[in-house]
Design an enzyme around this catalytic site. Structure first.
Site, short mmCIF file in Angstrom:
data_model
loop_
_atom_site.label_atom_id
_atom_site.label_comp_id
_atom_site.label_asym_id
_atom_site.label_seq_id
_atom_site.Cartn_x
_atom_site.Cartn_y
_atom_site.Cartn_z
N ILE A 176 0.83 -1.22 0.00
CA ILE A 176 0.00 0.00 0.00
C ILE A 176 0.86 1.26 0.00
O ILE A 176 0.38 2.34 -0.30
CB ILE A 176 -0.98 0.04 1.20
N ASP A 177 2.16 1.14 0.35
CA ASP A 177 3.02 2.33 0.47
C ASP A 177 3.48 2.89 -0.86
O ASP A 177 3.99 4.00 -0.92
CB ASP A 177 4.26 2.00 1.32
N MET A 219 -0.09 5.63 7.01
CA MET A 219 1.01 4.68 6.92
C MET A 219 2.11 5.19 5.98
O MET A 219 1.86 6.04 5.14
CB MET A 219 0.52 3.31 6.48
N GLU A 275 3.79 8.08 8.97
CA GLU A 275 4.24 7.53 10.25
C GLU A 275 5.76 7.56 10.39
O GLU A 275 6.29 7.57 11.50
CB GLU A 275 3.72 6.10 10.45
N ARG A 303 -7.15 17.81 17.15
CA ARG A 303 -7.39 16.38 17.35
C ARG A 303 -6.42 15.58 16.50
O ARG A 303 -6.08 15.97 15.39
CB ARG A 303 -8.82 16.01 16.93
N GLY A 586 -21.82 5.98 -21.13
CA GLY A 586 -20.63 6.01 -21.98
C GLY A 586 -20.91 6.40 -23.41
O GLY A 586 -19.99 6.45 -24.23
N GLY A 587 -22.19 6.65 -23.76
CA GLY A 587 -22.49 6.94 -25.17
C GLY A 587 -22.12 5.73 -26.01
O GLY A 587 -22.49 4.60 -25.68
N ARG A 667 -32.64 -10.45 -13.91
CA ARG A 667 -33.00 -9.13 -13.39
C ARG A 667 -32.19 -8.10 -14.18
O ARG A 667 -31.09 -8.39 -14.62
CB ARG A 667 -32.67 -9.00 -11.90
#
Length: 792
Positions: A176-177, A219, A275, A303, A586-587, A667
């Site tokens: 994720i970094d 992070m 961090e 905060r 989207g045409g 459906r």
């Protein structure tokens, strides 16, 4: 490639900060994960397994990362098609992930090699961070020696040594970094940004009732990418990064900045801290320290919010699912093409293209960044992160910090900004970036309200730095936008440009903006007011603007489609034997239907660009009938709104209902304008901000060229579309793009995403041919070309 290139896949594994892996033998693969898996890893696992089966290989899961490879036994299990069903929308990794001390020792690697050889696995696909990928490289270099030692100990035969004498390794980066050099985006980064921005948006609403300062810790122990891009995407007041520590005396500078913003009636201050944030002496800067400083110096109610592992969780974004699927398929192709001499490689994203890079060169460059930070060579650290990181940092500084008016040299130029066409999420971020960059370049910025119609009526007023505060997270178009073209208002628009002294024009919009730009170019002969630099930034959910692979707003629409499909699929998990037909916008452009289908795991996606007939519809019904005999008793079909004049959504629904009687019921769902609404995704905020800032820099350079010369702009290269084309950010004259445009259907004649069409079909178990990508050769890690890189 198709089904003609059947070579065995012997092993796929994943390791590192987030590792998932699979392994192959002449007909077998294996999947492994180490450490905590980021969102999107399951999409990679699914792509590797299904592409492996498609080319005729067996695929094995390796559970619990390298530890499972060392322990063997029930940790190495053969996977089948259904093993990876219903996992696209699940975060983390279904095959587990763990750090493994044993694999760091030769004894551990001996056990792992023995386990793989017993199953005939000699190809490994590793998904992880730099540590995991380094482990895979060491394993590859030691492989022949490990086998010889196992043979000497009598654990494997000489025949096995000869037969499985080399190990092929391909890596995918899961982190994720986004801290791995060589790739623009790692799997999981975009989803982590979604989690951060969701929190920021929620916090911003509290400012309606309370004036507060929030310190957000995200992070990034060694990399500030998440902090930097989230600061860019939410317009944070201050950001702390490990690669770029604040200068000495930052405490006073930050307090001055916060108090100035508060004086401009800004109710909320946001400070984002990675961090691993440090000062110039490599001492940590903590969120608590910052809070104490703000409370002590300014007395603001402050905060601290530490996001922690929330960033690793949740549903993967559409971008991560598509990225992981593309990388997974590319990894399989790389293993198929590998020879005993092929070095370990990593499949990466460069601009909009999949590329293969030498694994260890990427790892070494990643480690060089940390070394530069340890040695306090922070400028080098930023440069080593790549041009994208550096550009993000420079753009953030430019948009966040306003110089005093006395320090900005005046250009005496007025620049107009106008939104044209349907609203698209991210337009407001683009306007904010344009206004602030323009002001920092010394221009006066004018906002044009309600498109070209508002332009003609004189709905124009000067817009200041503070006027666009807080715009990045707003959906729709604050300036207002209309589809009306300038053709019948040319006289009035020219008069307004003359009245307001407009020296350049930035147009943000979709295909109408493109057509409008062409009309303004054609009107230059009659109206000299249009002989000024004009640039268009593409913004439309349809992603149908010639000259750019991506448009602002398309990613947000894609996430809406993907989220809706997830919910619909979940509803079908209870009822069983149900097929949903979903109509997208989207045409005539099938981008949303095709990419939404890839991200949501659809069984079919009907688009205008690929004509279909009743035989294709019948084939799809038969395919779904067969699917209902398996454990996956549901279907998902996407249809672009204009894919066919006669095969309407109702027609397809009725056909499926009739043909599926007794096997499945149907459906339908028309998503409609919900695809245009909502808060912009992090990608659209970031993309809109960066591309618009770049457009304003181009305008400034054009205006500087003519400064004091009274020069009129007559050449065609002064009217451009700015967009991403493959791996490059390009300004293309709108006149040149005419030959690349299908004006009747309002789409480009060639569209990059059509190459991904077979990928969606393969992953849905259709037998189709697959064209091997352009990335078959290893590239140097950082090619330094003259072109401007298009990192997204």
């Amino acid at each position: 490639m198709g089904r003609t290139r059947k070579r065995g896949l012997r092993g796929v594994a994943s390791a590192g900060r987030a590792v998932s892996g699979a392994a192959f033998h002449p007909r077998a693969w294996k999947l492994v994960s180490e450490e905590m898996g980021p969102q999107g890893m399951n999409a990679a696992v699914r792509a590797v397994v299904r592409m492996g089966i498609y080319v005729g290989a067996k695929v094995y899961f390796i559970y619990e990362g390298y530890q499972g490879m060392v322990d063997g036994g029930s940790n190495i299990v053969e996977a089948n098609w259904e093993s990876v069903s219903s996992i696209l929308q699940v975060g983390g990794t279904i095959i587990g992930s763990a750090r493994c001390r044993d694999f760091r020792t030769r004894e551990g690697r001996l056990k792992a090699a023995c386990n793989l050889v017993q199953l005939g696995i000699t190809s490994l696909c590793v998904i992880g961070g730099d540590g995991s990928l380094t482990g895979a490289h060491i394993f590859q270099t030691e492989w022949s020696g490990l086998l010889e030692e196992l043979a000497r100990d009598g654990k494997i035969s000489a025949e096995q040594v000869q037969k499985h004498g080399h190990l092929n390794v391909v890596g995918m980066v899961g982190s994720i970094d986004n801290d791995f050099c060589g790739t623009d985006m790692t799997i999981g980064t975009d989803s982590a940004l979604h989690r951060i921005i969701e929190v920021v948006d929620a916090i911003m609403t509290t400012a309606q009732s309370h004036q507060r300062t929030f310190v957000l810790e995200v992070m990034g122990r060694h990399c500030g990418y998440l902090a930097l891009v989230s600061a860019l995407a939410c317009g944070a007041d201050w950001v702390f990064l490990p690669e770029s520590p604040p200068e000495e005396g930052w405490q006073e500078n930050m307090c001055v900045k916060l108090s100035e913003n508060r004086a401009r009636k800004k109710r909320l201050n946001i400070i984002i801290v990675a961090e691993g944030a440090i000062d110039t002496q490599n001492k940590p800067i903590t969120s608590e320290q910052i809070k104490e400083l703000v409370v002590t110096q300014l007395g603001y109610d402050t905060r601290v919010t530490i996001l922690g592992h929330v960033q690793r969780g949740g549903t993967p974004s559409a971008f991560d699912r598509i990225l992981a699927s593309r990388m997974g398929v590319e990894a399989v192709v790389a293993l198929l093409q590998a020879t005993p001499e092929t070095p370990a490689c990593v499949v990466s994203l460069s601009g909009n293209q999949a590329v293969r890079l030498p694994l260890m060169e990427c790892v070494q460059m990643t480690q060089e960044v940390q070394k530069a930070m340890d040695e306090r060579r922070f400028k080098d650290a930023v440069q080593l992160r790549g041009r994208s990181f550096e550009n993000n940092l420079n753009t953030y500084k430019r948009l966040a910090i306003k110089l005093p008016d006395s320090e900005i040299p005046k250009s005496n130029c007025n620049v107009g900004v106008v939104n044209v066409g349907a609203p698209a999420a991210g337009m407001n971020a683009a306007v904010r970036a344009a206004v602030r960059v323009g002001i920092s370049e010394g221009h006066k910025m004018f906002a044009v309200y309600d498109g070209f119609e508002g332009f003609a009526k004189g709905q124009i007023k000067e817009i200041g730095w503070g006027d666009v505060g807080g715009w990045t997270g707003q959906g729709g178009s604050i300036l207002g936008t209309k589809r009306i073209l300038p053709g019948k208002y040319l006289e009035d628009i020219a008069a307004q440009m003359r009245t307001h002294g407009i020296s350049a024009l930035l147009i943000i919009g979709g295909f109408e903006a493109y057509l409008g730009l062409l009309e303004l170019l054609a009107a230059r002969q009659k109206h000299e007011e249009f002989c000024v630099p004009m640039v268009m930034v593409p913004a439309t959910v349809s992603n149908n603007v010639p000259g750019s692979d991506f448009s602002i707003g398309a990613d947000t629409a894609l996430n809406t489609i993907t989220d809706t499909c997830d919910r619909i699929k979940q509803s079908a998990s209870g009822t069983k034997r149900r097929v949903f037909i979903i109509e997208t916008m989207g045409g005539f452009c099938g981008y949303l239907a095709n990419m939404g289908g890839l991200a949501a795991g659809a069984d079919a996606a009907y688009i205008f660009e690929e004509p279909f007939d009743i035989r294709d519809l019948q084939s799809n019904v038969e395919h779904l009938t067969e699917k209902m005999k398996t454990s996956i008793q549901r279907g998902l079909v996407l249809r672009n709104e204009s894919c066919s004049e006669n095969y309407t959504t109702d027609f397809i629904y009725q056909l499926y209902s009739e043909e599926g009687k007794g096997v499945f019921d149907c459906r339908k769902n028309v998503l409609g304008h919900m695809q245009q609404g909502g808060a912009p995704s992090p990608f659209d905020r970031n993309f809109g901000t960066k591309i618009s800032a770049r457009a304003m820099q181009w305008i400034s350079s054009k205006l500087r060229e003519s400064a004091g010369k009274g020069k009129k702009f007559l050449s065609e290269d002064s009217v451009c579309v700015l967009g991403i084309s493959k791996r490059t950010l390009l300004f293309q004259p709108v006149a040149e793009l005419k030959k690349e445009t299908d004006f009747e259907h309002r789409i480009p004649k060639e569209q990059w995403w059509l190459k991904l069409r077979p990928l969606m079909k393969i992953l849905a178990k259709y037998k189709v041919s697959f064209e091997v990508s352009d990335a078959s050769q290893l590239e140097p890690v950082q090619p330094h070309g003259a072109e401007e890189p298009a990192a997204i």
